[in-house]
Design a protein around this motif. Structure first.
Motif, PDB file in Angstrom:
ATOM      1  N   SER A 134       1.055  -1.279   0.102  1.00  0.00           N
ATOM      2  CA  SER A 134       0.005  -0.031   0.066  1.00  0.00           C
ATOM      3  C   SER A 134       0.917   1.333   0.042  1.00  0.00           C
ATOM      4  O   SER A 134       0.659   2.061  -0.514  1.00  0.00           O
ATOM      5  CB  SER A 134      -0.942   0.024   1.312  1.00  0.00           C
ATOM      6  OG  SER A 134      -1.596  -1.166   1.028  1.00  0.00           O
ATOM      7  N   LEU A 135       1.789   1.114   0.783  1.00  0.00           N
ATOM      8  CA  LEU A 135       2.719   2.473   0.840  1.00  0.00           C
ATOM      9  C   LEU A 135       3.633   2.771  -0.517  1.00  0.00           C
ATOM     10  O   LEU A 135       3.708   3.723  -0.913  1.00  0.00           O
ATOM     11  CB  LEU A 135       3.975   2.166   2.003  1.00  0.00           C
ATOM     12  CG  LEU A 135       3.206   2.230   3.594  1.00  0.00           C
ATOM     13  CD1 LEU A 135       4.150   2.379   4.570  1.00  0.00           C
ATOM     14  CD2 LEU A 135       2.302   3.745   3.654  1.00  0.00           C
ATOM     15  N   ALA A 136       3.940   1.564  -0.989  1.00  0.00           N
ATOM     16  CA  ALA A 136       4.759   1.350  -2.326  1.00  0.00           C
ATOM     17  C   ALA A 136       3.691   1.747  -3.372  1.00  0.00           C
ATOM     18  O   ALA A 136       4.345   2.308  -4.495  1.00  0.00           O
ATOM     19  CB  ALA A 136       5.393   0.249  -2.493  1.00  0.00           C
ATOM     20  N   GLY A 137       2.541   1.599  -3.181  1.00  0.00           N
ATOM     21  CA  GLY A 137       1.614   1.739  -4.447  1.00  0.00           C
ATOM     22  C   GLY A 137       0.217   2.579  -4.226  1.00  0.00           C
ATOM     23  O   GLY A 137      -0.085   3.391  -4.414  1.00  0.00           O
ATOM     24  N   PHE A 138      -0.591   1.491  -3.747  1.00  0.00           N
ATOM     25  CA  PHE A 138      -2.028   1.931  -3.573  1.00  0.00           C
ATOM     26  C   PHE A 138      -2.427   3.097  -2.986  1.00  0.00           C
ATOM     27  O   PHE A 138      -2.962   3.806  -3.297  1.00  0.00           O
ATOM     28  CB  PHE A 138      -2.684   0.533  -3.189  1.00  0.00           C
ATOM     29  CG  PHE A 138      -2.493  -0.753  -3.971  1.00  0.00           C
ATOM     30  CD1 PHE A 138      -2.717  -0.892  -5.473  1.00  0.00           C
ATOM     31  CD2 PHE A 138      -2.014  -1.779  -3.467  1.00  0.00           C
ATOM     32  CE1 PHE A 138      -2.393  -1.951  -5.947  1.00  0.00           C
ATOM     33  CE2 PHE A 138      -1.418  -2.973  -4.060  1.00  0.00           C
ATOM     34  CZ  PHE A 138      -1.788  -3.121  -5.391  1.00  0.00           C
ATOM     35  N   ASP A 139      -2.129   2.861  -1.651  1.00  0.00           N
ATOM     36  CA  ASP A 139      -2.450   4.062  -0.698  1.00  0.00           C
ATOM     37  C   ASP A 139      -1.597   5.519  -1.175  1.00  0.00           C
ATOM     38  O   ASP A 139      -2.304   6.545  -1.456  1.00  0.00           O
ATOM     39  CB  ASP A 139      -2.227   3.840   0.697  1.00  0.00           C
ATOM     40  CG  ASP A 139      -2.603   4.972   1.517  1.00  0.00           C
ATOM     41  OD1 ASP A 139      -3.855   5.116   1.780  1.00  0.00           O
ATOM     42  OD2 ASP A 139      -1.784   5.648   1.977  1.00  0.00           O
ATOM     43  N   THR A 140      -0.133   5.259  -1.572  1.00  0.00           N
ATOM     44  CA  THR A 140       0.311   6.463  -1.890  1.00  0.00           C
ATOM     45  C   THR A 140      -0.166   7.287  -3.322  1.00  0.00           C
ATOM     46  O   THR A 140      -0.319   8.216  -3.212  1.00  0.00           O
ATOM     47  CB  THR A 140       1.804   6.229  -2.213  1.00  0.00           C
ATOM     48  OG1 THR A 140       2.378   5.459  -0.826  1.00  0.00           O
ATOM     49  CG2 THR A 140       2.548   7.356  -2.640  1.00  0.00           C
ATOM     50  N   ILE A 141      -0.420   6.245  -4.144  1.00  0.00           N
ATOM     51  CA  ILE A 141      -1.141   6.534  -5.444  1.00  0.00           C
ATOM     52  C   ILE A 141      -2.221   7.533  -5.201  1.00  0.00           C
ATOM     53  O   ILE A 141      -2.514   8.567  -6.040  1.00  0.00           O
ATOM     54  CB  ILE A 141      -1.198   5.330  -6.594  1.00  0.00           C
ATOM     55  CG1 ILE A 141       0.112   4.864  -6.988  1.00  0.00           C
ATOM     56  CG2 ILE A 141      -1.992   5.985  -7.668  1.00  0.00           C
ATOM     57  CD1 ILE A 141       0.141   3.679  -7.607  1.00  0.00           C
ATOM     58  N   GLY A 142      -3.164   6.762  -4.376  1.00  0.00           N
ATOM     59  CA  GLY A 142      -4.513   7.420  -4.127  1.00  0.00           C
ATOM     60  C   GLY A 142      -4.307   8.768  -3.526  1.00  0.00           C
ATOM     61  O   GLY A 142      -4.913   9.907  -3.739  1.00  0.00           O
ATOM     62  N   TYR A 143      -3.481   9.012  -2.659  1.00  0.00           N
ATOM     63  CA  TYR A 143      -2.946  10.066  -1.971  1.00  0.00           C
ATOM     64  C   TYR A 143      -2.312  11.274  -2.948  1.00  0.00           C
ATOM     65  O   TYR A 143      -2.670  12.673  -2.859  1.00  0.00           O
ATOM     66  CB  TYR A 143      -1.822   9.866  -0.785  1.00  0.00           C
ATOM     67  CG  TYR A 143      -1.792  11.378  -0.031  1.00  0.00           C
ATOM     68  CD1 TYR A 143      -2.393  11.436   1.135  1.00  0.00           C
ATOM     69  CD2 TYR A 143      -0.668  12.026  -0.209  1.00  0.00           C
ATOM     70  CE1 TYR A 143      -2.389  12.950   1.703  1.00  0.00           C
ATOM     71  CE2 TYR A 143      -0.366  13.165   0.412  1.00  0.00           C
ATOM     72  CZ  TYR A 143      -1.199  13.523   1.617  1.00  0.00           C
ATOM     73  OH  TYR A 143      -0.994  14.529   2.157  1.00  0.00           O
ATOM     74  N   VAL A 144      -1.481  10.714  -3.739  1.00  0.00           N
ATOM     75  CA  VAL A 144      -0.947  11.711  -4.573  1.00  0.00           C
ATOM     76  C   VAL A 144      -1.910  12.215  -5.610  1.00  0.00           C
ATOM     77  O   VAL A 144      -2.067  13.473  -6.270  1.00  0.00           O
ATOM     78  CB  VAL A 144       0.163  11.190  -5.353  1.00  0.00           C
ATOM     79  CG1 VAL A 144       0.681  12.218  -6.546  1.00  0.00           C
ATOM     80  CG2 VAL A 144       1.384  10.582  -4.413  1.00  0.00           C
ATOM     81  N   ILE A 145      -3.086  11.193  -6.204  1.00  0.00           N
ATOM     82  CA  ILE A 145      -3.805  11.848  -7.008  1.00  0.00           C
ATOM     83  C   ILE A 145      -4.860  12.853  -6.411  1.00  0.00           C
ATOM     84  O   ILE A 145      -5.126  13.765  -6.944  1.00  0.00           O
ATOM     85  CB  ILE A 145      -4.884  10.418  -7.451  1.00  0.00           C
ATOM     86  CG1 ILE A 145      -3.990   9.430  -8.273  1.00  0.00           C
ATOM     87  CG2 ILE A 145      -6.123  10.838  -8.071  1.00  0.00           C
ATOM     88  CD1 ILE A 145      -4.821   8.327  -8.430  1.00  0.00           C
ATOM     89  N   ALA A 146      -5.059  12.621  -5.193  1.00  0.00           N
ATOM     90  CA  ALA A 146      -5.915  13.602  -4.494  1.00  0.00           C
ATOM     91  C   ALA A 146      -5.190  14.877  -4.328  1.00  0.00           C
ATOM     92  O   ALA A 146      -5.822  15.889  -4.248  1.00  0.00           O
ATOM     93  CB  ALA A 146      -6.305  13.172  -3.156  1.00  0.00           C
ATOM     94  N   GLN A 147      -3.827  14.922  -4.305  1.00  0.00           N
ATOM     95  CA  GLN A 147      -3.103  16.388  -4.186  1.00  0.00           C
ATOM     96  C   GLN A 147      -2.768  16.830  -5.473  1.00  0.00           C
ATOM     97  O   GLN A 147      -2.997  18.022  -5.335  1.00  0.00           O
ATOM     98  CB  GLN A 147      -1.833  16.114  -3.359  1.00  0.00           C
ATOM     99  CG  GLN A 147      -1.684  15.371  -2.190  1.00  0.00           C
ATOM    100  CD  GLN A 147      -2.683  16.064  -1.185  1.00  0.00           C
ATOM    101  OE1 GLN A 147      -2.375  17.224  -0.851  1.00  0.00           O
ATOM    102  NE2 GLN A 147      -3.413  15.451  -0.230  1.00  0.00           N
ATOM    103  N   GLU A 148      -2.703  16.001  -6.190  1.00  0.00           N
ATOM    104  CA  GLU A 148      -2.481  16.510  -7.845  1.00  0.00           C
ATOM    105  C   GLU A 148      -3.649  16.815  -8.729  1.00  0.00           C
ATOM    106  O   GLU A 148      -3.664  17.288  -9.923  1.00  0.00           O
ATOM    107  CB  GLU A 148      -1.334  15.898  -8.374  1.00  0.00           C
ATOM    108  CG  GLU A 148      -0.215  15.865  -7.557  1.00  0.00           C
ATOM    109  CD  GLU A 148       1.035  14.920  -8.382  1.00  0.00           C
ATOM    110  OE1 GLU A 148       0.808  14.282  -9.401  1.00  0.00           O
ATOM    111  OE2 GLU A 148       2.106  14.885  -7.813  1.00  0.00           O
TER     112      GLU A 148
END
Length: 342
Positions: free
Chosen positions: A16-30
């Motif tokens: 999750s930290l390498a992919g799923f959760d981090t990607i979701g968080y960055v999508i929300a920020q960007e």
């Protein structure tokens, strides 16, 4: 308990930290998925390597992005709700063919499967995928029993969602198609076959998006036919070893085997639960074929079996408990129990 655990502990698992959760968080920020910085080659030169997160189906990541956009501090609201409502749904579909007691016991046994309950409070895709894949097959099985078009449509929708969550979930769609096709041909209802074909639409949409936006990774699939007895034997023994490991799945697969053997007369004479049994067998066989057709240049076959395959088998846990507890002899036994309790 699981819901509270999800909401209290932050995301900490590696995937999750390498992919799923981090990607979701960055999508929300960007506020973008197409041009997300994580997927830019200049930012991450290894993004197109084999097994990269760039080609993972986007259902989980977009779900996490949605709650982050709403101001959530953690994405684990998604797995918390999905597992909670899965249990409610599983009880509901189980109760349609059995009594309340049988449905409650089946739901409890599904819930306490060790490895599945452990992963249900993480932000990875595995349990989320298992929910859509298993319920999709279960609703198709209910359609074969009651001939309700609503069951077929809901099953097809869930199977489409299953591919949108993990691409290898295509094995469940392909596992259901022969059963649906046979019934459609037998009853001369050709339009019936269109619903499950629509389950491929999310996968086709994602493939088109990837093609148009340079979302790709080095292929790990072997596209030609071949025979490697050693590789096939490793996969067979690996899957068999996982199914027999009570530390991972408790008595799930053992009880399923006993249930099939005890129900063999009803299967032969009454075709009891035969469509569901066929779909389970086809899906598992197709998954082993997928494992066989992978070129393990990015990871070892033993690691894939020990970790990825172990988690993929979560999809079969609700299926085998649904099958086992909806067999004719189990339902009769619990009906007598309910009559006695009254």
């Amino acid at each position: 308990m699981n819901f509270v655990k999800c909401m209290y502990f932050p995301t900490f698992d590696r995937d999750s930290l390498a992919g799923f959760d981090t990607i979701g968080y960055v999508i929300a920020q960007e506020h973008t998925f197409r041009h997300i910085s994580l997927f830019q080659h200049d930012y991450m030169p290894s993004i197109h390597n084999a097994g990269s997160y760039i080609t993972y189906a986007p259902m989980t990541q977009l779900s996490y992005a949605f709650v982050y956009l709403l101001g959530a501090e953690t994405s684990k609201l998604i797995p918390a709700f999905i597992f909670l409502f899965f249990l409610i749904t599983f009880y509901g579909v189980m109760k349609r063919i059995s009594g309340h007691t049988c449905a409650a016991v089946a739901t409890f046994l599904t819930m306490i499967t060790p490895e599945m309950i452990a992963f249900s409070s993480l932000s990875a895709t595995n349990v989320i995928h298992a929910v859509s894949a298993s319920l999709g097959i279960i609703y198709i099985a209910l359609w074969t029993k009651y001939k309700s078009q609503e069951d077929l449509l809901l099953g097809s929708l869930l199977l489409g969602l299953n591919i949108w969550t993990r691409t290898d979930g295509i094995v469940f769609v392909l596992g259901a198609l022969p059963v649906i096709g046979f019934i459609s041909i037998k009853n001369k209802q050709w339009k019936t076959f269109l619903s499950p074909l629509c389950a491929f639409i999310p996968a086709l949409f994602w493939m088109l998006f990837c093609k148009m936006n340079n979302f790709y990774s080095e292929s790990i699939a072997i596209t030609h036919l071949f025979w490697d007895s050693e590789k096939a034997n490793i996969i067979w023994n690996g899957i068999k070893s996982l199914c027999l490991d009570k530390q991972f799945y408790g008595i799930s697969f053992l009880f399923f085997t006993i249930s099939v053997l005890c129900n063999s007369w009803f299967i032969w004479k009454k075709k009891d639960n035969l469509p569901l049994l066929v779909m389970i067998a086809f899906s598992l066989l197709l998954y082993m074929i997928v494992l066989y057709q992978i070129d393990y240049k990015w990871d070892s076959i033993h690691n894939v079996l020990a970790y990825s395959a172990k988690r993929f088998l979560f999809c079969f846990i609700p299926l085998i408990w649904f099958y086992s507890m909806s067999n004719k002899w189990i339902v009769l036994l619990f009906n007598k129990l309910e009559t006695f309790l009254k």
